[in-house]
Every structure is written in C-alpha cells, then in structure tokens.
Write an enzyme that holds these catalytic residues in place. Structure first.
Site, PDB file in Angstrom:
ATOM      1  CB  CYS A  82      58.352  77.247  87.010  1.00 43.81           C
ATOM      2  SG  CYS A  82      58.343  79.029  86.716  1.00 43.81           S
ATOM      3  CB  CYS A  85      55.347  71.912  84.260  1.00 42.03           C
ATOM      4  SG  CYS A  85      53.601  71.967  83.845  1.00 42.03           S
ATOM      5  CG  HIS A  86      59.710  73.228  84.214  1.00 43.97           C
ATOM      6  ND1 HIS A  86      60.039  72.621  83.020  1.00 43.97           N
ATOM      7  CD2 HIS A  86      58.942  74.296  83.877  1.00 43.97           C
ATOM      8  CE1 HIS A  86      59.516  73.313  82.011  1.00 43.97           C
ATOM      9  NE2 HIS A  86      58.836  74.323  82.510  1.00 43.97           N
ATOM     10  CG  MET A 123      57.493  78.027  78.007  1.00 48.50           C
ATOM     11  SD  MET A 123      57.784  77.713  79.764  1.00 48.50           S
ATOM     12  CE  MET A 123      58.683  79.222  80.186  1.00 48.50           C
ATOM     13  CG  HIS A 362      45.432  64.477  88.991  1.00 48.62           C
ATOM     14  ND1 HIS A 362      46.396  65.309  89.499  1.00 48.62           N
ATOM     15  CD2 HIS A 362      44.252  65.131  89.179  1.00 48.62           C
ATOM     16  CE1 HIS A 362      45.833  66.408  89.976  1.00 48.62           C
ATOM     17  NE2 HIS A 362      44.532  66.325  89.784  1.00 48.62           N
ATOM     18  CG  HIS A 405      40.299  66.323  86.296  1.00 52.78           C
ATOM     19  ND1 HIS A 405      39.313  66.460  87.236  1.00 52.78           N
ATOM     20  CD2 HIS A 405      41.438  66.739  86.889  1.00 52.78           C
ATOM     21  CE1 HIS A 405      39.839  66.959  88.354  1.00 52.78           C
ATOM     22  NE2 HIS A 405      41.137  67.135  88.163  1.00 52.78           N
TER      23      HIS A 405
HETATM   24 FE1  DHE Z   1      42.287  69.290  92.915  1.00 54.29          FE
HETATM   25  C1  DHE Z   1      40.883  66.308  93.987  1.00 54.29           C
HETATM   26  C2  DHE Z   1      45.355  67.818  92.914  1.00 54.29           C
HETATM   27  C3  DHE Z   1      43.579  72.100  91.434  1.00 54.29           C
HETATM   28  C4  DHE Z   1      39.339  70.918  93.438  1.00 54.29           C
HETATM   29  N1  DHE Z   1      42.980  67.408  93.326  1.00 54.29           N
HETATM   30  C5  DHE Z   1      42.233  66.312  93.747  1.00 54.29           C
HETATM   31  C6  DHE Z   1      43.113  65.190  93.932  1.00 54.29           C
HETATM   32  C7  DHE Z   1      44.377  65.621  93.643  1.00 54.29           C
HETATM   33  C8  DHE Z   1      44.284  67.009  93.270  1.00 54.29           C
HETATM   34  C9  DHE Z   1      45.649  64.807  93.701  1.00 54.29           C
HETATM   35  C10 DHE Z   1      42.699  63.785  94.379  1.00 54.29           C
HETATM   36  C11 DHE Z   1      42.702  63.710  95.872  1.00 54.29           C
HETATM   37  C12 DHE Z   1      42.235  62.353  96.391  1.00 54.29           C
HETATM   38  O1  DHE Z   1      41.266  61.811  95.843  1.00 54.29           O
HETATM   39  O2  DHE Z   1      42.837  61.826  97.336  1.00 54.29           O
HETATM   40  N2  DHE Z   1      44.132  69.840  92.227  1.00 54.29           N
HETATM   41  C13 DHE Z   1      45.246  69.089  92.339  1.00 54.29           C
HETATM   42  C14 DHE Z   1      46.370  69.802  91.766  1.00 54.29           C
HETATM   43  O3  DHE Z   1      47.571  69.432  91.781  1.00 54.29           O
HETATM   44  C15 DHE Z   1      45.836  70.985  91.064  1.00 54.29           C
HETATM   45  C16 DHE Z   1      45.841  70.681  89.574  1.00 54.29           C
HETATM   46  C17 DHE Z   1      46.617  72.275  91.194  1.00 54.29           C
HETATM   47  C18 DHE Z   1      46.961  72.700  92.598  1.00 54.29           C
HETATM   48  O4  DHE Z   1      47.887  73.527  92.721  1.00 54.29           O
HETATM   49  O5  DHE Z   1      46.357  72.268  93.555  1.00 54.29           O
HETATM   50  C19 DHE Z   1      44.410  71.019  91.616  1.00 54.29           C
HETATM   51  N3  DHE Z   1      41.563  71.178  92.487  1.00 54.29           N
HETATM   52  C20 DHE Z   1      42.251  72.167  91.890  1.00 54.29           C
HETATM   53  C21 DHE Z   1      41.457  73.372  91.756  1.00 54.29           C
HETATM   54  O6  DHE Z   1      41.822  74.468  91.257  1.00 54.29           O
HETATM   55  C22 DHE Z   1      40.102  73.040  92.258  1.00 54.29           C
HETATM   56  C23 DHE Z   1      39.130  73.040  91.070  1.00 54.29           C
HETATM   57  C24 DHE Z   1      39.539  74.021  93.269  1.00 54.29           C
HETATM   58  C25 DHE Z   1      40.174  73.994  94.626  1.00 54.29           C
HETATM   59  O7  DHE Z   1      39.475  73.858  95.607  1.00 54.29           O
HETATM   60  O8  DHE Z   1      41.397  74.147  94.704  1.00 54.29           O
HETATM   61  C26 DHE Z   1      40.309  71.632  92.782  1.00 54.29           C
HETATM   62  N4  DHE Z   1      40.444  68.716  93.572  1.00 54.29           N
HETATM   63  C27 DHE Z   1      39.397  69.558  93.750  1.00 54.29           C
HETATM   64  C28 DHE Z   1      38.291  68.812  94.304  1.00 54.29           C
HETATM   65  C29 DHE Z   1      38.707  67.479  94.444  1.00 54.29           C
HETATM   66  C30 DHE Z   1      40.081  67.446  93.990  1.00 54.29           C
HETATM   67  C31 DHE Z   1      36.904  69.388  94.621  1.00 54.29           C
HETATM   68  C32 DHE Z   1      37.896  66.284  94.962  1.00 54.29           C
HETATM   69  C33 DHE Z   1      36.848  65.918  93.982  1.00 54.29           C
HETATM   70  C34 DHE Z   1      36.020  64.735  94.382  1.00 54.29           C
HETATM   71  O9  DHE Z   1      34.820  64.748  94.084  1.00 54.29           O
HETATM   72  O10 DHE Z   1      36.564  63.785  94.965  1.00 54.29           O
END
Ligand code: DHE
Length: 582
Positions: A82, A85-86, A123, A362, A405
């Site tokens: 939760c 989002c919240h 939701m 993001h 994204h």
């Molecule tokens: Fe990410 C980048 C946040 C879920 C793989 N992810 C980022 C960035 C943020 C972020 C803020 C940028 C960082 C930077 O550039 O300094 N990601 C989040 C979340 O908040 C979210 C939605 C949920 C969470 O709880 O984390 C989330 N992300 C994921 C995944 O489920 C992914 C697909 C698989 C994993 O490894 O967790 C994932 N995020 C990635 C990857 C990048 C990334 C591979 C960097 C990509 C790139 O090429 O720069």
C-alpha cells in the site's frame, strides 16, 4: 462483480507490488482497465520497511483492538502493498491519503468493502482477487483506523554505525591486478539472490558473484571506471574495486531503509571524488566520499510540492545523474516534482538549484550531447527537460502515451527529424520520439516528433547505441506471455514513414527454458555497440538466462546460462554506463 457505492467514493489507488519470484502478479481490478495494464503493476513496494519491527503508536480512545502480532503483520502488508501509492506515513502519493481523520470518518465497514472490492479509480480488489484473505482484509481495515507508525529516521549516527571500510585506500592495489577488460564488463543485478554478477562482455565468463543488499536496483560506475557502486532496495551500498585480482567489495554503507538510486561525480576535475545516493525512506540524499563511502552530508528532501506549495512529508528520491557540464548532481524528487541541481564543489556551503518540473519524477537520461537531461514524470504522462549547462527547465512534454518509462532512454539520429531521444510506456504500446536538437531543428526541439507502435503496454526499457541502426523495445509487464517473451526492433533508417514496422525477436524461445514463464527485460549494449544483451527473468527457483543478440544481423549470438544467474534483471556495461552512452 459489483462494487459497493461507498467504495467508489474514497478513490484509493492501486498498490500492486510486482514480484514474479514470489508469484505475485499484478493485481487486477475488473472494473478498471487501467489497473489490468502494466502501469498498475509497477509501483514501489517498500519491502524492507515491511521487515522493521515498529511500535503500535499511542492508543486513541476508539482504537480497534489489535495485538502486537497483528500490528506487525498489518504493517508488513501495508509497506509492501500500500505504501507505494498511499505513502509510508499514509499522507498520500499517487494514491489518496489514509490518515485517521479520513479513515475514522468513513469507518470500518467502508474500508473493509473498499479493500475487498477495489475501485474504478485504480484501487485493486484485494479481497475478491484472492490477494488478501477475508481475515487479512479485516485486519487491514482495523489497522487503517489506528495512527500510522513512523519508521525510524536515518541520520549520521545511524549511518556511521553501518559504515564498513573493508579495504582502506592504502591497502588497495595501485595498478590493475587482473586481465579483465573492465570497459566491456557487465554488472548484472541478480535480484532475488541479493547479488550482482560481473560478466565478461567478450567471453561471457562470470568473473565474480558479489553479495549485495536486498534486491539490488542499479549499478553505476565511477568516472575513472575503477569503482562499481551498487545499491539494494534496503539502501545498502556496495563499493566494488574492479582493479583487484578478483573484484570485491571494499566499502559498504547503508543510507536508509529503502532506496533505488546511486551516482558518482563525473565533472572534469572531480572524477571519483564523491558518490551520492538517494532514498525512498527516509526521504533524503547523502553525499559520500568517492573512495571510502564515508557519509559526508545528508540532505532531507521534505518540503513543499512545486505547484500547490503544500508540505509533503516523504518525497522520495528517484533517478540521480551526474552533470558533465558542472560539478553537480541532478537529483529527481518524486512527490514534490522538483529537480535539484546539487553543486558538490563546496559541500559545506551547499548550493542547490531547485527546478520546478512535474510531480512523480521517476527515471531518465541524457540526450546524445549529455547537455540535456530528460526525465519522466510518469504518473503525469510527461517528460521534463533540463539544460544542465545553464541549469534551467527547457521543456515539459506530454508524451501522448500512458505512463512513460524510459530507463535512461534511447538516443539516435532520426532520418527526418535529426537527433532525438525516445521513451516507451507502461500503459500502452506507444514509443514517443522527442526532438533534442534546438540548434539544428529548433521547431522540433522538446516536442514529440513521431509516435511509434511497439508490441504492447507494460514496456519498461528502450535501447539503442550510437553505432547501431536498431531501436529495441521490451514489454515485460504486459499480460500476454508471448509479448513479455519478445522484443520489438525498429530499424532507425526506416523510421521516415508514417507508421514504421518492427521485427519481433522471440528472446524467451531462444533462451530455451523448460519451466516457468520468464519475461524479457532491459536490453544493454556491449561497449562496441555490436551486440545487445537481454535478461530472461524467471522465478527465483527456476532457470533464468541472458540472451545475446547480434545487433547487425538481429540473430541469436549466445545464451548465457549458469545456476548462479538467479533472477537477472538490470545489466550495466561499464563503458556505456560510465559515459552515459545509450
Ligand atoms: Fe526500477 C531504474 C524505481 C521496479 C529494474 N527504478 C529505476 C530508477 C528508479 C526505480 C527510481 C532510476 C534510478 C536511477 O537512474 O538513478 N523500480 C523503481 C520502483 O520504485 C519500482 C517501480 C518498484 C520497486 O519497489 O522497486 C521499480 N525496477 C523495478 C523492477 O521490478 C525491475 C524491472 C526489476 C528489478 O530489478 O527490480 C526494475 N529499475 C530497474 C532497472 C533500472 C531501474 C534495470 C535501470 C535501468 C537503466 O537502464 O538505467
């Protein structure tokens, strides 16, 4: 399914944690087409906060009865499902606030029905989907009537307690002690085993598997290319020395309870001097010594939302990049919608330029000149553009698709529109191509010059390379396994027509994995730009792989498999990451 009228009023938002390893797919509300798309599945899960032991806040006279065990269970569910989002403090983020003045007003039955059935506003129907049992729904409804617990702050004293300088600078090698081609090394996130794999870009040999924090998020490289920094979701940073005979962690620091981003100083004259990490909880960023990770300066991001100028108690730090034009970190603060240009040339007299951009910043990256930084304000469907040379916002673009994204985005020269940067979308199949050439194509700069249509919604990453004629688009959060298992490839020189076609690469089929339903995620080029690697991301206990594609022929070149490659997701080529080549 019917939704109680009461449940349509509150407008609670979707908070479906995405975790294929745990078998938790995106939760879906049958009422809300939006909630069945990838965007609903991609919200932060504050998993490590969920593991903290928190006290039940001081009781109010009408508080429902809740045992300490129930409170601990409810807090875990709340933070994992939760809070994204919240908000951690229930004061709202993309979802509505759930403070006790509101929840006590609507009452227990209302909350119970709302959690059970969900709402058209996004939701999820936690109860009727089976994600939560009836008993869990009852518990969560009671939990929301009690004051929210506040997870602990993380100041200098707490940080220093976690700091480990495993190999002091004086004891490190003075020259490279291995024959690894560091520039063409890939740091690969092994998400669910809490590790990274260092894989050779030419031989595909695994040089090292290194223990890290929980579910590592990204890797970044120091400007010299010697040090690799990785950050776990639990905010643990590992600093890895790539010069050692076998690369290993030389320093560790925990900067909070939940984090996603790390970067190092890249300005000429400041190479390897500082590192910076941003956290989701507590909402702050930390500047550290670039050789030891010693924390030097902690700055809170709590403050006013850029437009409403209302106080926000927990604005999370999303992407961070380092300017090539000034000694500055570019820090994106999600809930307040501010892009901070943090001047690290004098951290005792810290100068911060606060740019009003858009809420829900993001991820993002530079244009090909590295002068302009483009970042998605994802829940607002926009991309903000900062000129890092003059330090101002120069564009705020509606991308025309649902929830942009970009990862770091993709830069290429369009046959008609010249230099452009592109992002795909979580919410639909579109790719927005944005002009980035204010000198050569002034009328088209910071506008969407073309919309492409790829495989489907649920895309997370898009990639090309300066030497490539191809643009690759994934869709790992789509609901169709054929789409999540494939990549769309556009030929850049053929983009000059109205609706360019794409080819489909059956990556999962090429990986030849017997069990599970793996998804293809995040393409990353090798240093030369003639091959691109894709993660084939399966559940934790099943086989995963990395598929290497020949960029020139679009044919399968290699499949990297190894029992140690558990849930590979992000991959970061040292040269490309260090030099912001994408
Ligand atoms: Fe990410 C980048 C946040 C879920 C793989 N992810 C980022 C960035 C943020 C972020 C803020 C940028 C960082 C930077 O550039 O300094 N990601 C989040 C979340 O908040 C979210 C939605 C949920 C969470 O709880 O984390 C989330 N992300 C994921 C995944 O489920 C992914 C697909 C698989 C994993 O490894 O967790 C994932 N995020 C990635 C990857 C990048 C990334 C591979 C960097 C990509 C790139 O090429 O720069």
């Amino acid at each position: 399914m019917t939704t109680p009228a009461s449940a349509r009023v509150l407008g609670l938002a979707a908070a479906a944690a995405f975790s294929i390893a745990a078998g938790i797919g995106p939760a879906q509300s049958q009422d809300d087409p939006h909630a069945s798309g990838g965007s609903a599945a991609y919200v932060p899960s504050m998993t490590t906060l969920g593991q903290l032991e928190l006290e039940i806040p001081g009781r109010k006279p009408d508080d429902p009865v809740i045992t300490p065990e129930e409170f601990a269970t409810a807090s875990k569910v709340y933070f994992e499902r939760c809070a994204g989002c919240h908000g951690v403090l229930r004061k709202g983020a993309t979802g509505k606030p759930l403070t006790t003045d509101i929840t006590r007003d609507v009452g227990y039955e209302y909350l119970r029905d709302f959690i059970t059935y969900g709402s058209p506003a996004g939701m999820p129907n936690w109860g009727t989907s089976g994600e939560l049992t009836e008993a869990e729904v009852d518990l969560m409804a009671r939990y929301l009537l009690i004051e929210p617990p506040a997870p602990p702050e993380f100041g200098m004293a707490e940080m220093l307690e976690t700091w480990e300088l495993i190999v002091p600078v004086a004891d490190r090698p003075t020259e490279k002690m291995n024959d690894i081609d560091i520039d063409n090394l890939f740091s690969v996130t092994l998400r669910d085993s809490g590790q990274v794999a260092l894989i050779d870009g030419a031989t595909y040999e695994i040089h090292a598997i290194i223990e890290t924090g929980y579910a590592v998020h990204i890797s970044r490289i120091s400007a010299s290319g010697r040090y690799l920094f990785v950050i776990g979701r639990d905010a643990l940073i590992n600093m890895i020395d790539l010069w050692m005979e076998t690369p290993a962690t030389v320093a560790k620091l925990k900067v909070g309870a939940e984090a996603r981003s790390i970067e190092t100083s890249k300005m000429h004259g400041w190479e390897d001097k500082y590192a910076v990490a941003g956290s989701y909880w507590p909402p702050q960023y930390v500047i550290m010594d670039g050789a030891t990770l010693e924390p030097l300066k902690i700055v809170s991001t709590r403050g006013m939302v850029y437009d409403t100028q209302e106080f926000h108690p927990e604005p999370r730090v999303a992407a961070i990049v380092a300017s090539h034009y000034r000694p500055e970190f570019i820090i994106n603060v999600k809930e307040t919608g501010k892009i901070l240009l943090v001047d690290y040339s004098d951290i005792r007299n810290l100068r911060v330029t606060e740019i009003e951009a858009e809420r829900f910043l993001h991820d993002g990256g530079f244009d090909s000149t590295k002068r302009y930084f483009l970042v998605a304000a994802n829940a607002r469907g926009k991309v903000a553009v900062v000129d890092t040379e003059i330090g101002e916002l120069v564009g705020l673009i509606e991308t025309g698709g649902g929830t942009p994204h970009p990862g770091r985005g993709a830069n290429f020269v369009h046959p008609v529109h010249g230099p452009v940067w592109a992002t795909s979308h979580l919410g639909d199949e579109t790719v927005a191509v944005i002009g980035t050439d204010p000198d050569g194509h002034p009328d088209e700069a910071w506008t969407v010059v073309q919309q492409l249509y790829a495989l489907g919604g649920g895309s997370l990453f898009i990639k090309t390379h300066p030497t490539s004629n191809h643009l690759y688009v994934d869709a790992p959060l789509n609901t169709d396994p054929e789409i999540t298992g494939s990549i769309a490839v556009f030929t850049i020189s053929e983009l000059g027509v109205e609706e360019p076609e794409y080819q489909v690469l059956p990556i999962v089929e090429w990986a030849d994995i017997a069990d599970g339903q793996p998804r293809v995620v995040q393409g990353e080029f090798n240093m030369a730009g003639d091959e691109i690697w894709f993660s084939v991301w399966n559940a934790k206990d099943l086989e995963s792989a990395i598929v290497v594609v020949d960029d020139r022929t679009l044919e399968l070149k290699a499949v990297i498999k190894d029992p140690r490659l558990v849930t590979p997701t992000g991959k970061f080529n040292v040269f490309n990451t260090r030099n912001d080549v994408y």
